[in-house]
Design a protein around this motif. Structure first.
Motif, mmCIF file in Angstrom:
data_model
loop_
_atom_site.group_PDB
_atom_site.id
_atom_site.type_symbol
_atom_site.label_atom_id
_atom_site.label_comp_id
_atom_site.label_asym_id
_atom_site.label_seq_id
_atom_site.Cartn_x
_atom_site.Cartn_y
_atom_site.Cartn_z
ATOM 1 N N ILE A 188 0.953 18.669 -2.340
ATOM 2 C CA ILE A 188 2.166 19.472 -2.496
ATOM 3 C C ILE A 188 2.785 19.211 -3.868
ATOM 4 O O ILE A 188 2.999 18.057 -4.250
ATOM 5 N N ILE A 189 3.023 20.275 -4.608
ATOM 6 C CA ILE A 189 3.803 20.222 -5.848
ATOM 7 C C ILE A 189 5.175 20.790 -5.525
ATOM 8 O O ILE A 189 5.324 21.991 -5.315
ATOM 9 N N ARG A 190 6.165 19.945 -5.439
ATOM 10 C CA ARG A 190 7.506 20.390 -5.085
ATOM 11 C C ARG A 190 8.104 21.212 -6.215
ATOM 12 O O ARG A 190 7.955 20.878 -7.400
ATOM 13 N N ALA A 191 8.790 22.295 -5.844
ATOM 14 C CA ALA A 191 9.412 23.170 -6.834
ATOM 15 C C ALA A 191 10.531 22.413 -7.553
ATOM 16 O O ALA A 191 11.465 21.917 -6.904
ATOM 17 N N PRO A 192 10.475 22.303 -8.882
ATOM 18 C CA PRO A 192 11.521 21.564 -9.601
ATOM 19 C C PRO A 192 12.850 22.314 -9.673
ATOM 20 O O PRO A 192 13.887 21.691 -9.885
ATOM 21 N N ARG A 193 12.840 23.633 -9.517
ATOM 22 C CA ARG A 193 14.090 24.388 -9.588
ATOM 23 C C ARG A 193 14.181 25.349 -8.394
ATOM 24 O O ARG A 193 14.150 26.555 -8.533
ATOM 25 N N GLY A 194 14.298 24.794 -7.248
ATOM 26 C CA GLY A 194 14.401 25.603 -6.041
ATOM 27 C C GLY A 194 14.823 24.743 -4.870
ATOM 28 O O GLY A 194 14.911 23.510 -4.965
ATOM 29 N N SER A 195 15.050 25.403 -3.758
ATOM 30 C CA SER A 195 15.502 24.704 -2.557
ATOM 31 C C SER A 195 14.345 24.328 -1.645
ATOM 32 O O SER A 195 14.577 23.886 -0.513
#
Length: 640
Positions: free
Chosen positions: A133-140
């Motif tokens: 998983i690559i977590r979104a850096p600019r999102g919820s």
């Protein structure tokens, strides 16, 4: 049907429909096929366009740079596979962790009735998935995109695919523009492995695929891209968009790939075919090329089985496509497949809502032209008009004249047999006026004619797993061969026993065929809403036979011809012929003889039956419960 029982409208119909049926019913299937073929002409096709403005793939600036030596990464993995004879799971997991992904392993078990037994004869096929998983850096973190690939050690494309997906993951991890999580899924189980992961992701833990809950997940999946790289230097990208049971992704996904391809300068292929050059003459060269592309699309959709890892996503209302890097095409870059994935995922990253604006029902003639549902349904309706006309003509005839018994009376038809609604010499016979209180025909004798074939088909469908298990355990016959026995036994018995049945003097053959055509038409029209290509193929191959099938009287030659036509359109023969045509024409497989053709049909049947448990395929159930009983009713009709 109410119009045909009203005295006024019925009498008006009675003078027109028999004449129309006698003149054009046999030409309607040819007219429908010719109309469908003509849709591939450039003057009738429509150009693709982006309905979802948020995609804007033309605004994406490519930044990905692949390694200087594209062969280095694949060679490393290929060496590991040769040494370990398997995919080095621990090495792949370590590389994903070093990149910076959250990495997890999912174990699952396939427990359908035909799964091979595990150690000690217990359990099913045990397999594993790796996902990061690559977590979104600019999102919820409420939405996600999926990038997935198969890592089968027997597939020569695996080292190139694995190297590319690791390189892309490393590139994506360092970017700050992602507003959606990126889920990287690597599976060894093909479409079944993706199905197991999707079930666990959505909290489904029942069924033939047993899996524990995932240790971690991302947001709601908006779209998925499956990746396959078939060489080091991929100058073209092939798009695969057909899902299980003929479901298709939203057309905007294919349009996005096409737009990215035009901007970056790589050809986009469909079913192995590139777009025809603009300098190619419109007719016949360009027309034939577009026709071949559309027919290949029809064949892919009609087979109902997966043609890539993306195929299982539509069942979860997730739009997905497969991108295949194809070597052998010259382009500006040696690794165009990676640039295509970057452009497509960055376009999907702009989405503000789920795909819904473009078409879900279409036939692609090229990557930038299509045939919409409003254009391809009318030809299908023209083909189906032939059995519908015969149905109406039969109903008018049976409700206004004495019954035509199935028994061999002295006035039974011979060589001068009259078709329904016609008089001697083939001229249309006037339908007798119907009084308002005219009683409907007696429908009671129809019960056995329609219930017995459907009961037999249902019994074959339900008993197949038990019969296969018994034969496999007692006689050691492989599952692939054992599952042929129930269906072929029921088919052979019905084919041989039907001509020996004693005719029922109370049964009107026109009434039998009337309801047989009614169920046949309802089946294909309903099927066209689920899988148009399958309905179209069945209509083209069976509508004429269904329309003309009727008792042949004592004339042996007519019986033989009718029997041969029906046997040619029977489910086993159709399965063999269609799988042979698909494998030779679309896949390019060369069969060495009849045994090879039959083995190919057997393998397709096996995949269809197993796919019902693992992927939700319904083609085998449709064949047993609906298509075979309908064919059996027409077979019964010609021998009476």
């Amino acid at each position: 049907m109410g119009l045909l029982t009203d005295p006024n409208t019925r009498n008006a119909f009675g003078h027109v429909i028999p004449r129309v049926d006698a003149k054009i019913s046999r030409l309607l299937p040819l007219l429908g096929v010719a109309w469908f073929v003509a849709l591939s002409h450039i003057s009738l096709e429509e150009r693709t366009y982006l309905s979802e403005n948020a995609l804007q793939p033309g605004m994406v600036r490519s930044e990905y740079v692949h390694e200087e030596d594209p062969n280095r990464g694949p060679q490393v993995f290929q060496t590991m596979v040769e040494v370990l004879h398997d995919i080095p799971f621990s090495e792949v997991e370590n590389k994903l962790r070093k990149i910076g992904l959250e990495v997890y392993v999912q174990n699952y078990t396939i427990n359908h009735p035909y799964a091979e037994a595990g150690v000690g004869g217990k359990g099913g096929e045990k397999r594993s998935n790796i996902y990061g998983i690559i977590r979104a850096p600019r999102g919820s973190n409420t939405e996600a995109l999926v990038l997935l690939a198969s890592i089968d050690p027997k597939d020569p494309a695996t080292p190139y695919t694995l190297s590319t997906i690791l390189s892309l993951s490393n590139y994506f991890r360092g970017k700050k523009y992602w507003s959606k999580d990126i889920l990287v899924l690597l599976t060894t189980g093909g479409p079944e492995g993706v199905e197991a992961w999707l079930r666990a992701y959505h909290g489904i833990h029942e069924g033939s695929i047993a899996t524990a809950p995932l240790p971690a997940s991302g947001g709601s999946i908006q779209a998925a891209v499956a990746l396959r790289v078939e060489g080091a230097a991929t100058g073209a990208v092939e798009v695969r968009y057909e899902g299980v049971n003929g479901q298709q992704c939203n057309l905007d996904l294919v349009n996005a790939v096409s737009w990215v391809g035009r901007r970056l300068g790589f050809p986009v292929l469909l079913h192995g075919l590139a777009n025809p050059p603009h300098a190619l003459p419109v007719f016949p060269d360009r027309f034939l090329h577009m026709l071949e592309s559309s027919l290949r699309g029809v064949a892919e959709q009609a087979k109902c089985s997966p043609n890539g890892l993306h195929s299982v996503f539509p069942a979860y209302h997730i739009e997905a496509i497969s991108l295949v890097g194809v070597p052998g095409y010259s382009s500006k870059d040696n690794n165009m497949i990676a640039l295509a994935v970057e452009g497509v995922l960055r376009s999907f990253n702009n989405l503000l809502e789920r795909f819904h604006q473009s078409y879900f029902f279409y036939i692609l003639t090229s990557s930038d032209s299509y045939i919409s549902i409003g254009l391809y349904l009318p030809p299908f309706s023209v083909i189906m008009a032939a059995p519908l006309l015969r149905l109406i003509c039969l109903w008018l005839a049976v409700s206004s004249s004495p019954a035509a018994p199935l028994s061999g009376d002295s006035d039974r038809r011979g060589s001068d047999e009259q078709t329904p609604g016609t008089s001697g010499g083939g001229k249309p016979a006037p339908i007798q006026p119907l009084s308002r209180w005219h009683p409907l025909p007696n429908l009671t004798p129809l019960g056995s004619v329609f219930l017995l074939p459907h009961a037999l088909g249902l019994a074959v469908y339900l008993m197949t797993p038990y019969v296969v298990a018994y034969i496999h355990s007692n006689y050691g016959i492989a599952n692939e061969d054992a599952m042929l026995i129930p269906f072929l036994t029921a088919f052979s018995v019905s084919v041989v026993a039907t001509p020996l049945l004693k005719p029922n003097p109370d049964l009107d053959w026109r009434l039998v065929k009337c309801f047989a055509l009614l169920f046949y038409s309802l089946t294909l029209f309903s099927l066209s809403m689920l899988n148009f290509s399958l309905a179209f193929v069945l209509a083209v191959t069976t509508s004429t036979v269904a329309t003309v099938a009727q008792p042949c009287g004592p004339v042996l030659a007519k019986k033989v011809v009718s029997a041969l036509m029906l046997l040619a359109t029977s489910p086993p023969v159709m399965l063999t012929f269609l799988t042979y045509a698909y494998s030779t024409w679309v896949l390019g497989v060369t069969h060495t003889g009849l045994l090879s053709v039959l083995m190919n049909a057997r393998d397709c049947l096996y995949l269809g039956i197993v796919g019902e448990y693992t992927l939700g395929m319904w083609l085998y159930g449709l064949a047993c419960i609906i298509l075979y009983p309908q064919w059996q009713i027409f077979w019964f009709l010609i021998w009476q």
